[in-house]
Each structure stands twice: as structure tokens, then as C-alpha cells.
Design a protein around this motif. Structure first.
Motif, PDB file in Angstrom:
ATOM      1  N   ASN A   6      -2.813  31.903  31.664  1.00  0.00           N
ATOM      2  CA  ASN A   6      -1.810  31.774  30.254  1.00  0.00           C
ATOM      3  C   ASN A   6      -2.553  32.814  29.575  1.00  0.00           C
ATOM      4  O   ASN A   6      -1.136  32.619  28.634  1.00  0.00           O
ATOM      5  N   CYS A   7      -3.429  32.897  28.581  1.00  0.00           N
ATOM      6  CA  CYS A   7      -3.292  33.858  27.991  1.00  0.00           C
ATOM      7  C   CYS A   7      -2.398  35.495  27.924  1.00  0.00           C
ATOM      8  O   CYS A   7      -1.496  35.256  26.858  1.00  0.00           O
ATOM      9  N   THR A   8      -1.756  36.016  29.127  1.00  0.00           N
ATOM     10  CA  THR A   8      -1.537  36.845  29.267  1.00  0.00           C
ATOM     11  C   THR A   8       0.325  36.128  29.470  1.00  0.00           C
ATOM     12  O   THR A   8       0.871  37.274  28.410  1.00  0.00           O
ATOM     13  N   SER A   9       0.244  34.748  30.081  1.00  0.00           N
ATOM     14  CA  SER A   9       1.574  34.698  29.880  1.00  0.00           C
ATOM     15  C   SER A   9       1.965  34.546  28.359  1.00  0.00           C
ATOM     16  O   SER A   9       3.282  34.871  27.700  1.00  0.00           O
ATOM     17  N   PHE A  10       1.092  33.789  27.116  1.00  0.00           N
ATOM     18  CA  PHE A  10       1.169  33.663  25.845  1.00  0.00           C
ATOM     19  C   PHE A  10       1.832  34.942  24.957  1.00  0.00           C
ATOM     20  O   PHE A  10       2.249  35.149  24.038  1.00  0.00           O
ATOM     21  N   GLN A  15       4.850  37.925  22.329  1.00  0.00           N
ATOM     22  CA  GLN A  15       6.011  39.857  21.759  1.00  0.00           C
ATOM     23  C   GLN A  15       7.919  39.113  21.612  1.00  0.00           C
ATOM     24  O   GLN A  15       8.368  40.123  20.941  1.00  0.00           O
ATOM     25  N   SER A  16       7.965  38.229  22.104  1.00  0.00           N
ATOM     26  CA  SER A  16       9.719  37.881  22.042  1.00  0.00           C
ATOM     27  C   SER A  16       9.616  37.433  20.972  1.00  0.00           C
ATOM     28  O   SER A  16      10.832  36.843  20.418  1.00  0.00           O
ATOM     29  N   LEU A  17       8.896  36.771  20.330  1.00  0.00           N
ATOM     30  CA  LEU A  17       8.754  36.433  18.533  1.00  0.00           C
ATOM     31  C   LEU A  17       9.501  37.328  17.885  1.00  0.00           C
ATOM     32  O   LEU A  17       8.499  37.722  17.235  1.00  0.00           O
ATOM     33  N   THR A  18      10.344  36.523  16.755  1.00  0.00           N
ATOM     34  CA  THR A  18      10.402  37.644  15.787  1.00  0.00           C
ATOM     35  C   THR A  18       9.373  36.996  14.642  1.00  0.00           C
ATOM     36  O   THR A  18       8.565  36.560  14.628  1.00  0.00           O
ATOM     37  N   HIS A  51      13.075  27.618  12.811  1.00  0.00           N
ATOM     38  CA  HIS A  51      11.869  28.681  13.227  1.00  0.00           C
ATOM     39  C   HIS A  51      10.840  27.985  14.266  1.00  0.00           C
ATOM     40  O   HIS A  51      10.756  28.007  15.120  1.00  0.00           O
ATOM     41  N   ARG A  52      10.296  26.653  13.716  1.00  0.00           N
ATOM     42  CA  ARG A  52       9.268  25.887  14.647  1.00  0.00           C
ATOM     43  C   ARG A  52       9.877  25.112  15.406  1.00  0.00           C
ATOM     44  O   ARG A  52       9.136  26.108  16.778  1.00  0.00           O
ATOM     45  N   GLY A  53      10.737  25.273  16.046  1.00  0.00           N
ATOM     46  CA  GLY A  53      11.165  24.652  17.080  1.00  0.00           C
ATOM     47  C   GLY A  53      11.505  25.493  18.242  1.00  0.00           C
ATOM     48  O   GLY A  53      11.394  25.657  19.577  1.00  0.00           O
ATOM     49  N   ARG A  54      11.956  27.350  17.554  1.00  0.00           N
ATOM     50  CA  ARG A  54      12.620  28.284  18.532  1.00  0.00           C
ATOM     51  C   ARG A  54      10.742  28.612  18.840  1.00  0.00           C
ATOM     52  O   ARG A  54      10.313  29.044  20.298  1.00  0.00           O
ATOM     53  N   VAL A  55      10.162  28.553  18.290  1.00  0.00           N
ATOM     54  CA  VAL A  55       8.427  28.828  18.661  1.00  0.00           C
ATOM     55  C   VAL A  55       8.153  28.048  19.706  1.00  0.00           C
ATOM     56  O   VAL A  55       7.338  28.464  20.953  1.00  0.00           O
ATOM     57  N   MET A  56       8.155  27.043  19.166  1.00  0.00           N
ATOM     58  CA  MET A  56       7.319  25.644  20.460  1.00  0.00           C
ATOM     59  C   MET A  56       8.498  26.393  21.500  1.00  0.00           C
ATOM     60  O   MET A  56       7.203  26.275  22.971  1.00  0.00           O
ATOM     61  N   ARG A  57       9.916  26.488  21.567  1.00  0.00           N
ATOM     62  CA  ARG A  57      10.058  26.631  23.014  1.00  0.00           C
ATOM     63  C   ARG A  57      10.094  28.113  23.755  1.00  0.00           C
ATOM     64  O   ARG A  57       9.496  28.242  24.784  1.00  0.00           O
ATOM     65  N   LYS A  58       9.394  29.088  22.540  1.00  0.00           N
ATOM     66  CA  LYS A  58       9.444  30.402  23.171  1.00  0.00           C
ATOM     67  C   LYS A  58       7.854  30.357  24.085  1.00  0.00           C
ATOM     68  O   LYS A  58       7.500  30.856  24.345  1.00  0.00           O
ATOM     69  N   MET A  59       6.562  29.420  22.836  1.00  0.00           N
ATOM     70  CA  MET A  59       6.012  29.619  23.392  1.00  0.00           C
ATOM     71  C   MET A  59       5.426  28.431  24.681  1.00  0.00           C
ATOM     72  O   MET A  59       4.323  28.235  24.825  1.00  0.00           O
TER      73      MET A  59
END
Length: 82
Positions: A6-10, A15-18, A51-59
Motif C-alpha cells: 500500500n505504501c508503494t502504491s501511495f 507522484q501524480s499529484l501536482t 483540489h481536495r477532491g482530486r487529491v482524495m481521488r488520486k490517493m
């Protein structure tokens, strides 16, 4: 419970976050409200929510608690409230 997998996945997802999304994530997990983040960054609260929504989705998390756990697993530095 977070595993090494999971940590590796996170880490990969992080890295895809702006840069702005990383900044928002750090402020969110440090405990600031959307309105406080907006004021601190000089942007609208709606922009913070986007931004928070995109973070939640990407994470790939469903709740703030999950985001905090993911950030802790990645050792995301918390931003001072000042």
C-alpha cells in the motif's frame, strides 16, 4: 492497516499529484479547514474543495481519516498553521 505494498502504491500515486495538490494535502492533513486553507493560499474555498477532491481521488481514499493515514505512511510533512 497499511502494508508495504500500500505504501508503494501511495508513493506512486503521490507522484501524480501536482505541487498545489501536494500543498493542499499537507494543509488538510495538518487539520486546517477548507476556508482556512483558502485564506492562507489566497484562493477561493471552492478551488480548495476542487483540489481536495482530486487529491482524495488520486490517493484512492474515501475519507479524511484515510487521507491522514496515507499521508502518515508517506511521512508527508505537516505545515504549520501560522
Amino acid at each position: 492497516m497499511l502494508t508495504n505494498r500500500n505504501c508503494t502504491s501511495f508513493e506512486t500515486v503521490t507522484q501524480s499529484l501536482t505541487p498545489r495538490e501536494r500543498e493542499i494535502m499537507a494543509l488538510v492533513v495538518s487539520g486546517l479547514l477548507n476556508k482556512q486553507i483558502a485564506f492562507k493560499l489566497g484562493i477561493s474555498e471552492i478551488t480548495v474543495k476542487a483540489h481536495r477532491g482530486r487529491v482524495m481521488r488520486k490517493m484512492q481514499v474515501d475519507s479524511l481519516a484515510d487521507l491522514v493515514r496515507a499521508a502518515a505512511a508517506l511521512d508527508v510533512s505537516l505545515v504549520a498553521h501560522a
